[in-house]
Design a protein around this motif. Structure first.
Motif, short mmCIF file in Angstrom:
data_model
loop_
_atom_site.label_atom_id
_atom_site.label_comp_id
_atom_site.label_asym_id
_atom_site.label_seq_id
_atom_site.Cartn_x
_atom_site.Cartn_y
_atom_site.Cartn_z
N SER A 302 51.39 40.90 32.99
CA SER A 302 50.40 41.43 32.07
C SER A 302 50.31 40.56 30.82
O SER A 302 49.22 40.29 30.31
CB SER A 302 50.76 42.85 31.67
N ILE A 305 48.39 37.45 31.41
CA ILE A 305 46.95 37.67 31.41
C ILE A 305 46.44 37.80 29.97
O ILE A 305 45.38 37.27 29.62
CB ILE A 305 46.60 38.91 32.26
N PRO A 322 49.13 45.68 38.58
CA PRO A 322 48.68 46.94 39.18
C PRO A 322 47.17 47.14 39.09
O PRO A 322 46.60 47.86 39.90
CB PRO A 322 49.40 48.01 38.36
N TYR A 323 46.52 46.52 38.13
CA TYR A 323 45.07 46.71 38.01
C TYR A 323 44.32 45.52 38.60
O TYR A 323 43.20 45.23 38.19
CB TYR A 323 44.66 46.96 36.56
N HIS A 325 42.79 45.26 41.32
CA HIS A 325 41.50 45.64 41.91
C HIS A 325 40.39 45.62 40.87
O HIS A 325 39.25 45.32 41.18
CB HIS A 325 41.61 47.02 42.57
N GLU A 326 40.75 45.91 39.63
CA GLU A 326 39.75 45.89 38.56
C GLU A 326 39.33 44.44 38.27
O GLU A 326 38.15 44.14 38.06
CB GLU A 326 40.35 46.55 37.31
N LEU A 327 40.31 43.54 38.28
CA LEU A 327 39.99 42.12 38.09
C LEU A 327 39.12 41.64 39.24
O LEU A 327 38.15 40.90 39.03
CB LEU A 327 41.27 41.28 38.03
N PHE A 328 39.44 42.08 40.45
CA PHE A 328 38.66 41.67 41.61
C PHE A 328 37.22 42.20 41.50
O PHE A 328 36.26 41.49 41.78
CB PHE A 328 39.31 42.20 42.89
N ARG A 329 37.10 43.44 41.04
CA ARG A 329 35.77 44.03 40.90
C ARG A 329 34.94 43.19 39.91
O ARG A 329 33.80 42.86 40.16
CB ARG A 329 35.90 45.47 40.39
N ARG A 330 35.57 42.85 38.80
CA ARG A 330 34.82 42.08 37.80
C ARG A 330 34.50 40.68 38.29
O ARG A 330 33.52 40.07 37.86
CB ARG A 330 35.62 41.99 36.50
N ARG A 390 41.73 47.58 47.52
CA ARG A 390 40.46 47.25 46.90
C ARG A 390 40.47 45.89 46.20
O ARG A 390 39.95 45.76 45.11
CB ARG A 390 40.06 48.31 45.86
N ALA C 80 29.46 46.33 43.30
CA ALA C 80 30.56 45.55 43.85
C ALA C 80 30.81 45.89 45.31
O ALA C 80 31.94 45.90 45.77
CB ALA C 80 31.82 45.78 43.03
N HIS C 82 31.24 48.35 47.05
CA HIS C 82 32.23 49.33 47.46
C HIS C 82 31.54 50.63 47.76
O HIS C 82 30.67 51.07 47.02
CB HIS C 82 33.26 49.55 46.35
#
Lengths: 592, 306, 351
Positions: A302, A305, A322-323, A325-330, A390, C80, C82
């Protein structure tokens, strides 16, 4: 009284603060990246972690290298392609005239032989010594002989047998060169390296870029252990002062680490950073855009980052927070194009214990292939990939990833089929899950989400009871090695671009065969594939073997092929996401 | 007094030896192989070679070798960092930890002692209650939460402090502050308790009755006996602070010694575990002796007891 | 003024006891319920919800604003690729697991959900009980070992006393955290074998044994000191002169005089142990997930607030419960100590 305490405190405080105030602040490197888990070792022969490989391949240069876009072998310290004999057994490499060590010495064939011999020696304890014994003619015999002398000397290493020990030692030291001459690696002149393989190996060229096959500069001999005037230690092992990888180590006339890659190690501060600068004698030294590169060590992902976000760091090689998936989403919705995904050559799977009759006092049902198949048929991989993790991983139904190795098409694998799995379970004597013991799943804490989801699916569909056991990594490894599990998480990263890097792990005697799967038919197919002359035929045999494993016997249950994320600042050019996470620093350009 | 100190020193050395022996026993008996661990396993031959290289086949020999080396200030190789030996690891980490820990203790002392005195002087009033609650709150939230919060506010949001890295003055305040909080809380409470007892004693009451101003009575007369419990706490506290805190190091990326206590145990690196334990117990013994010395200097009555 | 502050102090103690009692009761009473939910709502069914739901507390004033930002996240997620349902509220209505009353589902979102859609409330309730249990069990262990060790050393005295206290010194010389890790790893295998399938229970037991196994040292020292000083007291001498046997003295004089002290120190071990557990969770070697503990939830929560995600409730609520628990226990311990000191001083005057 209080006054004296205050005075003492300030008396202690001031010099420290003053010293720190005037401590020299180094200028920032041209390019800074973070290795979260740090450097394990800089000894190429002993490496086994991707982050160590990355540094090694930038500071050393093997016979070949890999193209960062296609990962195809390209020229390294030798001209490409090498001359390959018609029986595909003999390789002749011509080393470039302008290949130079960082102290100006020319790179010779002897440097390669030195590095290879060192990696073969039992005393070096190289994780990848099998690359030599498997492929290079004579290497296996030599290593076996070395092992025998080691065992002998070790058994004689007592006070009572001192004389026998010394005699055996002298004999072994004398015979060593003769035995090594049977290893099919030779250099008729300084710039020619000829080697012969035990059998044709289509991916051998790919292997010559591997860190274990890097050359070593001759100055390392200054740090070799000596006993009775011979360059071996008391037990006949070849060992070196482990400090040899330091750029500023000067014992016994050693002038610090000498390397032949585009960069050299300028400074290595333990647990803080590695600073690399351009190798002035590298053939393209003038063309290198980054003069200095810092690799920082952050224990805390963390924090790395955060440092990246604040601009202190230009490149992150690991974003598995742990987050994630949020980085991947963005990254996928275009908000953060600087987060990129690399489809690594790796498979995340579960091992079923195929051998033991009992595990922790309970009958192990997974000795029955039907039970393994039933459990495999219920796995809901899409759910794990799309809902649980995700982060864009690819569903895996085969051990070897699809579209990864050109020419090889892995089998289809099993589709989810709950009815069939219930039928199989009933056939095996467990109708509707009755009679099955408590099933335990062994994993390390980072696999929490996947294992929970798997357990839930099995509990719901097969009516079994599942006990999840998360263990810290060393205990996990020990339990797995001793087969104290029914189901255990596995994870395999490819070493080279061939299906066998995966499939070999399921051979009966393989040390990495955690499931204990043992099938002479499978072993036989892999052996036949080795002897196959044409690539197509070889791949067909391998595909049959893999189909046997993932569709019929199911010792393992492949779940997904990992996608690893990296973060590259937009002003950094030349970092191309690829399956090996191989980022040659010589390609990097920074336009701040 | 010299004899007393010499005796303490001898007892300290014996303690350190037993600490070493006990740790050795524990390291040998826990499951898990220091050489195996990753997904890829090393072959039997490789493992045998490594075992012989590190003298791991014979526990007694390893026990004696390590002890002999330690007496010559050589702590031997580390398995988890093959390129480094334990001496280098300790030498690179200990100064950092000593700096951060020392500063943390100084901060805790400079804030905790006045806070404790003031709350004792105003015992039962609002000042006292608020100081007490404040110090209790400090120790009721885990350090990793406080540290992460400070890092987020001062480094991520305000950009006052750097994130990660080491070597400049700006890297110091946050870890020092975070590390000092639990010590601060404890020192305040010790000081307060000591001061209340000392203020209630007869000679202070007499002094005040004779017209000594409360300020002088508190700071001159009552302070010294009240400070003694704090002093005896400082020995173990300093040793603990100076050998680093894993949590603080992990949150702020401090390259200190605390991480090695944890990682060495998790990696089953016997050399490094033994080295860190030796350093810790030696420091503990040393600081306790220093504190004893200070104690006798402040309160000569102790000598008779010794 | 003094009166007021003293009364305040009393109130704080009443509040502490009250809060602890309420927390224990609520979590214990809700245990069957939360465990059921915790199991049933685990991942698989929960994952069908949008990943993170903000807390829906009736009195939450910024709820509207949060809802808006939540929508933004969700709509981004749609783009995204999903397959997650549309607007937060619709999803919540649609995905309420069948067979669960709407009310129960609303309750589950009072404190929000984590990124796997698990209800924080339903994790927090058993977490409190588990952490409190670990603290209590560690305190009991520390008390049993520490008291018997200290008392035996003081009663036998002489060389035995010296050796026993030297052992305590040696154990003090071991770094605390290292000892917990070594104890925990050493116990993992034998206990798992002993308890067979119940590995989650084994995990909790290992943890409190490891923490209790290192917390008894202070207790041993304190008890020994107290017994030594009691031994020289006039009433003990008197009893001895009057012909009372050792057992009689222990029963009539030592035990009653020690209970207060032991109670005080045992109360102080509980918050210590809870904090230790949270550190171990932070290191990743605490009670293994998915078993929730306060420290584990807080350690996970620390990762949930940064520049990318702002799930503040995942850190605020677990941390809040954790610090309220520890504060209450600390106040309680302090109050016990004060009353004990007052009483023992009075006692000595009487003698």
């Amino acid at each position: 009284m209080m006054r004296s305490i205050v005075l003492i405190c300030f008396g202690l405080l001031l010099p420290i603060l003053v010293a720190y105030r005037f401590a020299e602040r180094e200028p920032r490197a041209d390019f800074t990246y973070v290795n979260p888990s740090g450097v394990h070792t800089l000894d190429p022969a002993r490496m086994s972690w991707t982050q160590d490989f990355r540094i090694a391949l930038n500071v050393w240069e093997g016979l070949t290298s890999w193209d960062p876009k296609t990962l195809a072998p390209i020229a390294g310290a030798a001209y490409f392609p090498p001359e390959i004999s018609s029986d595909r057994l003999t390789y002749t490499f011509r080393i470039r005239e302008d290949a130079r060590w960082s102290n100006g010495d020319p790179v010779t064939a002897a440097d390669f032989i030195r590095g290879w011999r060192r990696a073969m020696e039992p005393g070096t304890a190289a994780d990848y010594a099998f690359l030599f014994t498997d492929h290079i003619a004579g290497a296996e015999d030599y290593v076996r002989w070395r092992q025998e002398t080691f065992d002998l000397l070790k058994s004689l290493d007592t006070v009572a047998q001192a004389v026998e020990h010394d005699a055996a030692f002298d004999q072994a030291a004398k015979d060593a060169e003769e035995h090594f001459s049977n290893v099919a690696v030779e250099s008729p002149d300084d710039r020619t390296l000829i080697l012969r393989l035990t059998r044709p190996c289509p991916y051998f060229i790919d292997l010559t870029g591997f860190p274990t096959l890097l050359p070593i500069h001759k100055s390392i001999e200054l740090l070799r252990a000596q006993y009775r005037g011979a360059p071996y230690n008391r037990l006949g092992l070849v060992t070196y002062d482990p400090q040899w990888t330091k750029p500023d180590y000067h014992a016994n006339g050693y002038s610090g680490l000498v390397t032949n890659g585009s960069y050299r190690i300028a400074d290595w501060q333990f647990k803080r950073r590695v600073r690399m600068t351009t190798n002035p004698h590298y053939r393209d030294a003038a063309r290198l855009a980054c003069r200095t590169i810092d690799m920082l060590e952050f224990d805390n992902l963390s924090a790395s980052i955060m440092a990246y976000e604040s601009g202190d760091v230009d490149f992150l090689t690991d974003l598995s927070v742990p987050y994630e998936h949020e980085l991947f989403r963005r990254s996928t919705n275009g908000e953060r194009p600087d987060f990129k995904s690399c489809k690594v050559l790796a498979t995340y799977f579960f091992n079923f214990n195929c051998v033991d009759e009992e595990v922790n006092g309970r009958v192990n049902p997974f000795r029955d292939a039907r039970v393994r198949r039933a459990f495999s048929l219920t796995a809901d991989r899409e759910h794990i990939v799309n809902n649980v993790l995700r982060r864009g991983d690819r569903v895996a139904r085969s051990f070897v990833p699809h579209d990864a190795i050109s020419g090889y098409g892995p089998p289809e694998g099993l589709q989810r089929n709950v009815e069939e799995s219930r039928r199989l379970l009933a056939e095996a004597g467990y109708p509707n899950g009755e009679g099955l013991p408590l099933i335990n799943i062994l994993y390390s804490p980072s696999d929490e989400k996947v294992c929970q989801a798997m357990a839930r699916t099995w509990e719901d569909t097969l009516n079994v009871r599942i006990d999840l056991r998360a263990l810290e990594s060393k205990t996990f490894a020990a339990e797995k090695r001793e087969h104290r599990f029914m189901i255990a998480r596995g994870n395999w990263y490819a070493d080279y671009n061939d299906p066998t890097t995966f499939l070999d792990t399921l051979i009966s005697q393989n040390g990495n065969n955690d499931s204990g799967y043992s099938n002479s038919e499978y072993d036989d197919r892999l052996r036949r594939a080795n002897d196959a002359s044409a690539d197509e035929e070889r791949f067909r045999i391998l595909q049959d073997a893999e189909r046997m494993v993932v569709e019929r016997d199911c010792p393992i249950l492949p779940i997904l092929h990992r996608v690893e994320m990296i973060a590259v600042k937009p002003y950094v050019h030349g970092i191309i996401p690829n399956a090996r996470l191989w980022f040659p620093f010589r390609e990097i350009r920074v336009d701040r | 007094m010299t004899r007393g100190l010499l005796g303490r020193f001898g007892a300290g050395i014996i303690t350190v030896f037993f600490v070493y022996a006990l740790t050795f026993l524990m390291v040998v008996s826990i499951p898990g192989n220091p050489l195996q661990g990753g997904e890829r396993k090393m072959s039997r031959e490789v493992e045998a070679a490594l075992r012989s290289r590190y003298h791991m086949d014979d526990n007694w020999r390893y026990f004696a070798d390590f002890l002999g080396g330690a007496l010559h200030a050589d702590l031997g190789p580390s398995f988890s960092y093959p390129d480094w030996n334990c001496n280098q690891i300790i030498l690179s980490a200990l100064p950092v930890s000593m700096l951060v820990g020392g500063l943390a203790i100084i901060v805790a002392l400079m804030l905790g002692v006045p806070l404790g005195v003031v709350s004792a002087a105003r015992q039962g009033e609002w000042t006292d209650a608020s100081f007490l609650s404040a110090t209790l709150t400090c120790i009721s939230i885990p350090t990793f939460v406080i540290g992460a919060f400070l890092l987020y506010i001062f480094a991520v949001r305000l950009h006052w402090a750097p994130i990660g890295g080491w070597g400049t003055l700006a890297h110091l305040p946050l870890p020092v502050l975070t590390l000092s909080l639990p010590f601060l809380a404890y020192i305040t409470r010790l000081m307060r308790a000591g001061m209340i007892e000392s203020l209630g004693s007869d000679y202070i009451r007499t002094a005040i009755a004779k017209g000594v101003s409360p300020r002088v009575a508190i700071w001159k007369h009552a302070f010294k006996p009240a400070f003694l419990p704090v002093l005896s706490y400082l020995g173990p506290a300093t040793a603990q602070a100076m050998t680093g805190s894993f949590v603080v190091e992990k949150v702020f990326g401090v390259p200190g010694l605390g991480q090695h206590f944890v990682n060495a145990a998790l990696n089953r690196d016997p050399g490094l575990v033994l080295s860190t334990v030796l350093v810790f117990s030696a420091l503990l013994v040393a600081f306790n002796i220093v504190i004893d010395f200070l104690y006798t200097w402040l309160d000569p009555r102790i000598i008779e007891a010794v | 003024m003094h009166q007021l502050a003293r009364r305040l102090g009393q109130w704080i103690i009443y509040c502490s006891v009250g809060i602890l009692a309420i927390l224990v009761m609520v979590s214990a009473v809700s245990l069957p319920f939360s465990i059921r939910w915790f199991n049933a709502q685990d991942l698989d069914s929960a994952i069908r919800h949008p990943p993170v739901l903000k807390p829906i507390i009736p009195w939450n004033t910024y709820h509207a604003a949060l809802e808006k930002s939540g929508r933004a996240i969700i709509s981004n997620r749609e783009s995204a690729k999903h397959d997650i349902a549309t607007v937060e509220n619709d999803t919540r209505a649609a995905s309420t697991p069948s067979g669960v009353t709407n009310f129960a589902y609303q309750v589950s979102s009072w404190l929000g959900h984590d990124d796997l859609g698990r209800s924080l409330l339903y994790r927090l309730l058993p977490a409190f009980l588990i952490s409190f249990g670990i603290g209590g069990a560690a305190a009991i262990m520390a008390t049993v070992i520490g008291t018997s060790w200290g008392a035996v050393a003081a009663l036998i005295g002489g060389r035995v006393d010296q050796v026993m206290m030297r052992i305590v010194d040696v154990l003090y010389g071991l770094p605390y955290i290292l000892m917990v890790i070594l104890l925990k790893t050493a116990l993992t295998r034998p206990l798992a074998g002993l308890l067979g399938g119940a590995s989650r229970l084994a995990d909790i037991i290992i943890l409190f044994v490891a923490i209790g196994g290192v917390s008894w040292l202070t207790m041993a020292r304190v008890v020994r000191g107290q017994v030594l000083s009691l031994k020289t007291r006039a009433f003990v001498e008197a009893a001895r002169v009057a012909g009372g046997g050792t057992l009689y003295i222990i029963r009539r004089h030592l035990v009653p005089n020690l209970t207060g002290l032991i109670a005080v120190y045992a109360t102080l071990v509980v918050p210590q142990a809870i904090l230790q557990e949270s550190f171990l969770s932070f290191l990743g070697i605490g009670v293994a997930q998915p078993t929730p503990t306060l420290g584990g939830l807080a350690a996970d929560g620390v990762q949930a607030v940064n520049s990318f995600v702002g799930y503040w409730w995942l850190i605020v609520f677990p941390c809040g419960v954790l610090s309220v628990t520890i504060l209450a226990l600390q106040f309680l311990g302090d109050a016990l100590r004060q009353s004990y000191e007052r009483r023992s001083r009075g006692g000595s005057m009487l003698v």
